[in-house]
Every structure is written in structure tokens, then in C-alpha cells.
Design an enzyme around this catalytic site. Structure first.
Site, PDB file in Angstrom:
ATOM      1  N   TYR A 192       0.710  -1.231  -0.353  1.00 56.17           N
ATOM      2  CA  TYR A 192       0.077   0.195   0.086  1.00 56.17           C
ATOM      3  C   TYR A 192       0.756   1.380  -0.266  1.00 56.17           C
ATOM      4  CZ  TYR A 192      -3.616   3.392   1.412  1.00 56.17           C
ATOM      5  OH  TYR A 192      -4.247   4.442   1.329  1.00 56.17           O
ATOM      6  N   LYS A 196       1.301   3.647  -3.062  1.00 57.07           N
ATOM      7  CA  LYS A 196       0.685   5.249  -2.956  1.00 57.07           C
ATOM      8  C   LYS A 196       1.793   6.420  -3.344  1.00 57.07           C
ATOM      9  CE  LYS A 196      -3.713   5.164  -2.076  1.00 57.07           C
ATOM     10  NZ  LYS A 196      -4.520   6.148  -2.842  1.00 57.07           N
TER      11      LYS A 196
END
Length: 300
Positions: A192, A196
Site C-alpha cells: 500500500y 501510494k
């Protein structure tokens, strides 16, 4: 140990907000009577409330999409309840699939011929994995497919329509995350956080490639919000910190949408919905002179 990069971002403005401040109330805004916004990832949580914010601001058309249509009908009904005059369109779109994003762009182009703002909210976190030899590689692959590749696909197929729209606002807003700055700690979820970071970098690339054509690209951290995705993937000890209003990001997106012609200097950067927007605007010279709110390789 907490990551100092995250603390620096969190405290960038002296004043911060956990709920929508009165001056950012989207109900006090009236968008142009041709204003068309497309929100990818609008079925629940932050994306759902982004759609409500544009409805409150009296957008002409709100196109909502997600990879599943099951929740979008309820969101569409709520939008009509908020503003009976808004035109709501529900379109299925899996942002990780090129053909699906291309179909969404084709739909918006053929039905409306314009797009003022794209808000990309679709995201995937997956179970928290803080060591690369742990977890399932498929979780990391999916995070990159949705968060990074999804941003690329949205730009590839929808930026041309943003740029071609006569008198359009030309806004590309990705709901990013300060997680892209995290390197350590119990929420440093490998897939993640790094995907991101890649998303935020893509937003910067958009400014480099299309800023002179008028596109304003922004990554907006929505705050620490207790969404369905967050509750399912956040360590139990961190859940009490998820205290920011789910509607805050949408209010900021609307506020930004009304000012896109004047904030080209902010394009290509990561900002936070929790920051005070007046404080942020007051830092224009500092941000531009030092090229802040971007990733950089330190050499001294």
C-alpha cells in the site's frame, strides 16, 4: 518509532481540521451549470461522500463508478435526495483494467462531451504486511494494480477529455495518502505505502507533462478516516486514531474545483484535506520557491 516524514506532513499548516469547516461547506458553493465531475471509486466511504459534496455544490452532472454496481444505486438515490436537479450517471469501472477505464472515458465523452474534474478515489490496501518475506505477493500486486496502474490508466484515458473540454476546469484529483511517505512502524504496509508513493509521483508527472496545457493535478490525503477498507486492514491499536470526518475530503475537492484556474502553482503536489486551506494558500511562495510537497532524493 514514528516516521518523521509523516509528522512533517501532518503539521504543515498550523491550523488543521477534523470536520468540514464552515468556509469549506460545499452547500455554499454553486458550480457552473455545465460542470461535470466523474468519481471513480464512489460506492462507499470517502468516494461516496465526495459525490455528495459535488451534489451539494450543484454540479450539473455527477458520474459515479466503481468495479461493482451493487452499492452505487443507493449512492445515486442519495445524490438525488441532496439535489434533485443533478444528473446522476452510474457506470461500472474497474480502474485496474485498461478496457474498463477506456469504456468509462468513452461513455462520458459520448454522453456529455465534457469532463471538468476527475476524482480518482479507488484504492486497495490489503492486509498489513510490514516485512517483504511475509504475507501474500498477490496483495502487493493488487495494490500496485489499483493504486499505481489505476492512476496511470485514469490519466491515459481521461486526461485527454479534461483537456479538450471547452472552458473546462481541467482538474485531476487523486485521493492519495500520507501513507506514501511512511517507511517504518506498524502500519508501514509494504504494498500500500509504496504503491501510494508511486501514485503521488504519477500526479507530479501529470503536472510536468500537461501543466502547461492547463491541467491541475493533485494528490489529496483524505485524513485518517474510519472507512470500511481502513477498518478491515488497520491494526487494532491504530483504530482509535481514525477520527477525521469522512466528508472532509469531498469538501476540499469541491473547494479546489472552484479555484483550479488560480492554483496551477500547487499542481503536481500532495496536500492534506486536514490542512487549513487559507494557511496552505498563504504558503504559496514558500512552496514554489522550495518546490515543496513532492518526493525528492536528498543529496545533502
Amino acid at each position: 518509532m514514528a516516521d518523521p516524514r509523516v509528522a512533517a506532513v501532518d503539521g504543515f499548516t498550523e491550523k488543521k481540521h477534523q470536520v468540514v469547516p464552515s468556509k469549506l461547506d460545499p452547500a455554499k458553493v454553486t458550480l457552473l451549470n455545465t460542470f461535470t465531475v466523474c468519481i471513480i471509486g464512489a460506492s462507499t466511504g470517502i468516494g461516496e461522500h465526495i459525490a455528495y459534496s459535488y451534489a451539494k455544490a450543484r454540479a450539473a452532472t455527477v458520474v459515479i463508478s466503481s468495479r461493482s454496481l451493487s452499492d452505487l444505486g443507493v449512492v445515486a438515490d442519495n445524490i438525488k435526495y441532496i439535489n434533485k436537479d443533478v444528473n446522476v450517471e452510474v457506470v461500472e469501472c474497474d480502474v485496474s483494467k485498461a478496457a474498463s477505464v477506456e469504456a468509462l472515458a468513452h461513455y462520458v465523452r459520448t454522453h456529455y462531451g465534457r469532463l471538468d474534474v476527475l476524482v480518482l478515489n479507488a484504492g486497495y490496501a490489503g492486509p498489513v504486511t510490514v516485512k517483504m518475506d511475509q504475507g501474500n505477493p498477490e496483495w502487493v500486486q493488487k495494490a500496485f494494480d489499483v493504486n499505481a496502474m489505476g492512476t496511470y490508466l485514469a490519466a491515459h484515458y481521461l486526461v485527454p477529455l479534461l483537456l479538450e473540454t471547452p472552458s473546462g476546469a481541467k482538474g485531476f484529483i487523486a485521493v492519495g495518502s500520507v501513507a506514501g511517505c511512511i517507511r517504518r512502524g506498524n502500519i508501514a504496509n509494504t504494498g500500500y505505502t509504496i504503491s501510494k508513493m508511486a501514485q503521488i509521483r504519477l500526479v507530479e508527472y501529470l503536472n510536468e507533462q500537461y501543466g502547461e496545457a492547463g491541467l491541475v493535478s493533485l494528490a489529496v490525503h483524505p485524513g485518517a478516516v474510519k472507512t470500511r477498507m481502513a477498518e478491515g486492514n488497520t491494526p487494532e491499536e491504530f483504530l482509535p486514531y481514525l477520527t477525521d470526518d469522512v466528508a472532509l475530503c469531498g469538501a476540499v475537492c469541491v473547494w479546489l474545483s472552484t479555484r483550479l484556474s488560480n492554483i496551477g502553482w500547487l499542481s503536481g503536489r500532495l496536500i492534506s484535506a486536514t490542512w487549513d486551506m487559507d494557511d496552505l494558500m498563504s504558503k504559496q511562495k514558500q512552496i514554489v520557491d522550495r518546490d515543496l510537497l513532492k518526493f525528492a532524493l536528498l543529496t545533502e
